[in-house]
Write a protein that holds these residues in place. Structure first.
Motif, PDB file in Angstrom:
ATOM      1  N   TYR A   9       0.887  -1.174  -0.104  1.00  0.00           N
ATOM      2  CA  TYR A   9       0.008   0.121   0.035  1.00  0.00           C
ATOM      3  C   TYR A   9       0.954   1.470  -0.056  1.00  0.00           C
ATOM      4  O   TYR A   9       1.794   1.496   0.872  1.00  0.00           O
ATOM      5  CB  TYR A   9      -0.808   0.104   1.215  1.00  0.00           C
ATOM      6  N   LEU A  10       0.673   2.243  -0.903  1.00  0.00           N
ATOM      7  CA  LEU A  10       1.159   3.578  -0.975  1.00  0.00           C
ATOM      8  C   LEU A  10       0.723   4.336   0.250  1.00  0.00           C
ATOM      9  O   LEU A  10       1.649   5.100   0.740  1.00  0.00           O
ATOM     10  CB  LEU A  10       0.957   4.239  -2.239  1.00  0.00           C
ATOM     11  N   TRP A  11      -0.199   4.003   0.815  1.00  0.00           N
ATOM     12  CA  TRP A  11      -0.739   4.663   1.992  1.00  0.00           C
ATOM     13  C   TRP A  11       0.050   4.802   3.208  1.00  0.00           C
ATOM     14  O   TRP A  11       0.262   5.645   3.953  1.00  0.00           O
ATOM     15  CB  TRP A  11      -2.237   4.316   2.439  1.00  0.00           C
ATOM     16  N   SER A  12       0.864   3.584   3.412  1.00  0.00           N
ATOM     17  CA  SER A  12       1.685   3.242   4.438  1.00  0.00           C
ATOM     18  C   SER A  12       2.702   4.506   4.510  1.00  0.00           C
ATOM     19  O   SER A  12       3.694   4.281   4.019  1.00  0.00           O
ATOM     20  CB  SER A  12       2.388   2.145   4.487  1.00  0.00           C
ATOM     21  N   HIS A  13       2.434   5.585   5.480  1.00  0.00           N
ATOM     22  CA  HIS A  13       3.446   6.536   5.650  1.00  0.00           C
ATOM     23  C   HIS A  13       4.852   6.261   6.205  1.00  0.00           C
ATOM     24  O   HIS A  13       5.957   6.804   5.761  1.00  0.00           O
ATOM     25  CB  HIS A  13       2.773   7.582   6.334  1.00  0.00           C
ATOM     26  N   TYR A  14       4.585   5.324   7.071  1.00  0.00           N
ATOM     27  CA  TYR A  14       5.819   4.800   7.676  1.00  0.00           C
ATOM     28  C   TYR A  14       6.827   4.180   6.849  1.00  0.00           C
ATOM     29  O   TYR A  14       8.204   4.389   6.929  1.00  0.00           O
ATOM     30  CB  TYR A  14       5.684   4.012   8.925  1.00  0.00           C
ATOM     31  N   LYS A  15       6.380   3.566   5.860  1.00  0.00           N
ATOM     32  CA  LYS A  15       7.138   2.812   4.916  1.00  0.00           C
ATOM     33  C   LYS A  15       7.720   3.962   4.053  1.00  0.00           C
ATOM     34  O   LYS A  15       8.812   3.921   3.504  1.00  0.00           O
ATOM     35  CB  LYS A  15       6.348   1.804   4.020  1.00  0.00           C
ATOM     36  N   GLY A  16       6.930   4.820   3.819  1.00  0.00           N
ATOM     37  CA  GLY A  16       7.379   6.057   2.764  1.00  0.00           C
ATOM     38  C   GLY A  16       8.586   6.587   3.653  1.00  0.00           C
ATOM     39  O   GLY A  16       9.464   6.786   2.422  1.00  0.00           O
ATOM     40  N   LYS A  17       8.553   6.796   4.625  1.00  0.00           N
ATOM     41  CA  LYS A  17       9.888   7.326   5.076  1.00  0.00           C
ATOM     42  C   LYS A  17      11.123   6.358   5.226  1.00  0.00           C
ATOM     43  O   LYS A  17      12.221   6.777   4.963  1.00  0.00           O
ATOM     44  CB  LYS A  17       9.476   7.802   6.692  1.00  0.00           C
ATOM     45  N   ILE A  18      10.596   5.243   5.591  1.00  0.00           N
ATOM     46  CA  ILE A  18      11.944   4.329   5.405  1.00  0.00           C
ATOM     47  C   ILE A  18      12.427   4.005   3.972  1.00  0.00           C
ATOM     48  O   ILE A  18      13.753   4.196   3.696  1.00  0.00           O
ATOM     49  CB  ILE A  18      11.366   3.011   5.870  1.00  0.00           C
ATOM     50  N   ALA A  47      -9.683   3.231   4.788  1.00  0.00           N
ATOM     51  CA  ALA A  47     -10.295   4.153   3.647  1.00  0.00           C
ATOM     52  C   ALA A  47     -10.476   5.443   4.421  1.00  0.00           C
ATOM     53  O   ALA A  47     -10.404   6.402   3.820  1.00  0.00           O
ATOM     54  CB  ALA A  47     -11.465   3.723   2.979  1.00  0.00           C
ATOM     55  N   LYS A  48     -11.199   5.324   5.572  1.00  0.00           N
ATOM     56  CA  LYS A  48     -11.609   6.549   6.111  1.00  0.00           C
ATOM     57  C   LYS A  48     -10.302   7.571   6.905  1.00  0.00           C
ATOM     58  O   LYS A  48     -10.339   8.563   7.449  1.00  0.00           O
ATOM     59  CB  LYS A  48     -12.598   6.144   7.282  1.00  0.00           C
ATOM     60  N   LEU A  49      -9.033   6.932   6.794  1.00  0.00           N
ATOM     61  CA  LEU A  49      -7.847   7.733   7.637  1.00  0.00           C
ATOM     62  C   LEU A  49      -7.367   8.582   6.700  1.00  0.00           C
ATOM     63  O   LEU A  49      -6.151   8.981   6.878  1.00  0.00           O
ATOM     64  CB  LEU A  49      -7.054   6.507   7.857  1.00  0.00           C
ATOM     65  N   GLY A  50      -7.862   8.958   5.281  1.00  0.00           N
ATOM     66  CA  GLY A  50      -7.432  10.106   4.545  1.00  0.00           C
ATOM     67  C   GLY A  50      -6.460   9.400   3.288  1.00  0.00           C
ATOM     68  O   GLY A  50      -6.227   8.051   3.540  1.00  0.00           O
ATOM     69  N   PRO A  51      -6.391  10.075   2.385  1.00  0.00           N
ATOM     70  CA  PRO A  51      -5.756   9.536   1.237  1.00  0.00           C
ATOM     71  C   PRO A  51      -4.365   9.380   1.334  1.00  0.00           C
ATOM     72  O   PRO A  51      -3.654   9.873   2.308  1.00  0.00           O
ATOM     73  CB  PRO A  51      -6.019  10.628   0.065  1.00  0.00           C
ATOM     74  N   ALA A  52      -3.565   8.913   0.257  1.00  0.00           N
ATOM     75  CA  ALA A  52      -2.394   8.615   0.535  1.00  0.00           C
ATOM     76  C   ALA A  52      -1.652   9.701   0.159  1.00  0.00           C
ATOM     77  O   ALA A  52      -1.745  10.601  -0.689  1.00  0.00           O
ATOM     78  CB  ALA A  52      -1.663   7.488  -0.534  1.00  0.00           C
ATOM     79  N   ASP A  53      -0.563  10.269   1.136  1.00  0.00           N
ATOM     80  CA  ASP A  53       0.272  11.561   1.036  1.00  0.00           C
ATOM     81  C   ASP A  53       1.535  11.392   0.138  1.00  0.00           C
ATOM     82  O   ASP A  53       2.314  10.648   0.433  1.00  0.00           O
ATOM     83  CB  ASP A  53       0.515  11.948   2.273  1.00  0.00           C
ATOM     84  N   ARG A  54       1.311  11.484  -1.501  1.00  0.00           N
ATOM     85  CA  ARG A  54       2.204  11.122  -2.387  1.00  0.00           C
ATOM     86  C   ARG A  54       3.681  11.879  -1.788  1.00  0.00           C
ATOM     87  O   ARG A  54       4.748  11.576  -2.475  1.00  0.00           O
ATOM     88  CB  ARG A  54       1.965  11.224  -3.611  1.00  0.00           C
ATOM     89  N   SER A  55       3.331  13.085  -1.230  1.00  0.00           N
ATOM     90  CA  SER A  55       4.860  13.944  -1.055  1.00  0.00           C
ATOM     91  C   SER A  55       5.591  13.419   0.022  1.00  0.00           C
ATOM     92  O   SER A  55       6.923  13.686   0.157  1.00  0.00           O
ATOM     93  CB  SER A  55       4.050  15.269  -0.412  1.00  0.00           C
ATOM     94  N   ILE A  56       5.297  12.070   0.693  1.00  0.00           N
ATOM     95  CA  ILE A  56       6.273  11.826   1.698  1.00  0.00           C
ATOM     96  C   ILE A  56       7.231  10.543   1.205  1.00  0.00           C
ATOM     97  O   ILE A  56       8.115  10.015   1.704  1.00  0.00           O
ATOM     98  CB  ILE A  56       5.370  11.275   2.991  1.00  0.00           C
ATOM     99  N   HIS A  57       6.528  10.112  -0.290  1.00  0.00           N
ATOM    100  CA  HIS A  57       7.562   9.161  -0.869  1.00  0.00           C
ATOM    101  C   HIS A  57       8.636   9.755  -1.811  1.00  0.00           C
ATOM    102  O   HIS A  57       8.295   9.788  -3.164  1.00  0.00           O
ATOM    103  CB  HIS A  57       6.348   8.246  -1.710  1.00  0.00           C
ATOM    104  N   GLN A  58       9.480  10.071  -1.149  1.00  0.00           N
ATOM    105  CA  GLN A  58      10.642  10.595  -1.731  1.00  0.00           C
ATOM    106  C   GLN A  58      11.533   9.545  -2.308  1.00  0.00           C
ATOM    107  O   GLN A  58      12.947   9.508  -1.944  1.00  0.00           O
ATOM    108  CB  GLN A  58      11.521  11.737  -1.073  1.00  0.00           C
ATOM    109  N   TYR A  59      11.134   8.595  -3.170  1.00  0.00           N
ATOM    110  CA  TYR A  59      12.054   7.547  -3.613  1.00  0.00           C
ATOM    111  C   TYR A  59      11.431   7.232  -4.961  1.00  0.00           C
ATOM    112  O   TYR A  59      10.145   7.480  -5.536  1.00  0.00           O
ATOM    113  CB  TYR A  59      12.016   6.422  -2.696  1.00  0.00           C
TER     114      TYR A  59
END
Length: 381
Positions: A9-18, A47-59
């Protein structure tokens, strides 16, 4: 070294940072290249927790299907994953788990053509009922891997049981964006008392943050809290889900005072509510890890965590930064809650201990250990 990571899932913000930190490391080595395949945008339960924030996926990443994970058939996932494996021609592939048909097909294909395989493991033996034939399939898949990125020591124990060798354990860590979480928390602190008054909160508060599902065991948390009967302490329940109305009905029927329900929030809003509380609780019957514990500890909070959660065994130091408990025993949980009710002065010292313990559980550290693991299995120096 060409590294291919396949995640759900792209939504996984913590993975986005890693993965963003991993990209920084890869960029320092001109001969290396990283590609992350995100199978989907999100899963339906979030789904109710907000859309995926693509800005944090810097890779460097590709989203395979712009849809919810559950809506994508296995054959379609496998088709797209294998397309990118053949196109990217990686030296090593990191897949998420061993329970999905499409991921397993990638594992078998990679072994067939000589590509190294690392499996990310967030499961423990306590997660689900262990049915013999499912365990046999897991063992078969696990023994196809060259290495493992495990989310904690309990996941490692599980892999060792399946036949993984100690030298194949490349990672035993799991992290959130510590800096971002702490920044949001600190910004909220100056308005803490004002916000508590607006919400009608008590002087001291326990907090649970997560989905309201049966497996999260919030029902027993309410029973234990009711037994306290202390008017200085409240309980914040932050989240929504299938159990919400049932839990609210219990509170109403049993006249449980001091409970405040707050609707589910996007991840970046959760620290704002953590700032209103004093002690964090994760009462789940089963939880592979529980990253909300990391988030609470980053905010210098004591933590009370079910011993069925993977993080309990690595992050909770009994009597130092928190306590673990049997999630089926409401009396035991009540007694653990009472430790803070009777000695609120220990909140600060426990919180400081949490802050120290969580320092090594950082996305930078996880990314470095991942990179070192990729190098190890590809035998590069």
């Amino acid at each position: 070294m060409r590294i291919l990571v396949i995640h759900q899932y792209l939504w996984s913000h913590y993975k986005g940072k890693i993965y963003s930190e991993l990209q920084k490391i890869v960029d320092k080595h001109k001969q290396d290249e990283l590609l992350v395949l995100q199978t989907s945008i999100n899963e339906l339960t979030r789904a109710k927790l907000g859309p995926a924030d693509r800005s944090i996926h810097q890779y460097n990443y590709q989203v395979l299907v712009e849809d919810y994970y559950e809506n994508i058939p296995n054959w379609k996932r496998a088709q797209k994953m294998l397309y990118w494996v053949r196109k990217f021609k990686p030296d090593v592939v990191n897949v998420s788990g061993y329970y999905e048909v499409a991921m397993n097909l990638v594992v078998f294909y990679c072994r067939l053509v000589g590509i190294k395989v690392i499996i990310s493991v967030d499961s423990t033996e306590d997660d689900n009922p262990n049915i013999w034939w499912k365990e046999a399939i897991k063992r078969f898949v696990v023994n196809r891997a060259h290495g493992f990125f495990n989310y904690g020591s309990k996941a490692t124990e599980y892999m060792i049981k399946f036949g993984a060798k100690p030298e194949q354990i490349l990672l035993e860590n799991n992290a959130v964006d510590n800096q971002k979480i702490l920044s949001i928390y600190k910004e909220a602190l100056p308005d803490r008392e004002k916000k508590k008054e607006e919400l009608g909160l008590r002087p001291f508060n326990f907090i649970y943050a997560g989905r309201l599902m049966a497996i999260k065991n919030v029902a027993n948390l309410l029973i234990s809290f009711k037994s306290l009967g202390n008017k200085d302490w409240g309980l914040i329940i932050l989240g929504d889900g299938a159990e919400e109305q049932k839990l609210k009905q219990y509170v109403a029927d049993n006249q449980v005072e001091g409970v405040k329900f707050i609707e589910g929030q996007a991840w970046y809003n959760v620290p704002k509510y953590t700032a209103l509380a004093d002690v964090f609780i994760l009462p789940s019957y089963s939880e592979p890890w529980g990253l909300v514990v990391n988030e609470a500890m980053v905010c210098s909070m004591p933590v009370i965590v079910s011993n069925k959660c993977g993080s309990a065994h690595d992050l909770v130091k009994q009597g130092e930064n928190g306590y673990t408990f049997n999630p089926y025993d409401t009396n035991e949980l009540t007694e653990v809650l009472r430790k803070f009710v009777e000695k609120p002065e220990q909140i600060k010292t426990f919180g400081q201990a949490s802050k120290e313990i969580i320092k090594k559980y950082s996305p930078e550290q996880v990314a470095q250990e991942m990179y070192d693991g990729f190098k190890k299995v590809t035998h590069e120096n």
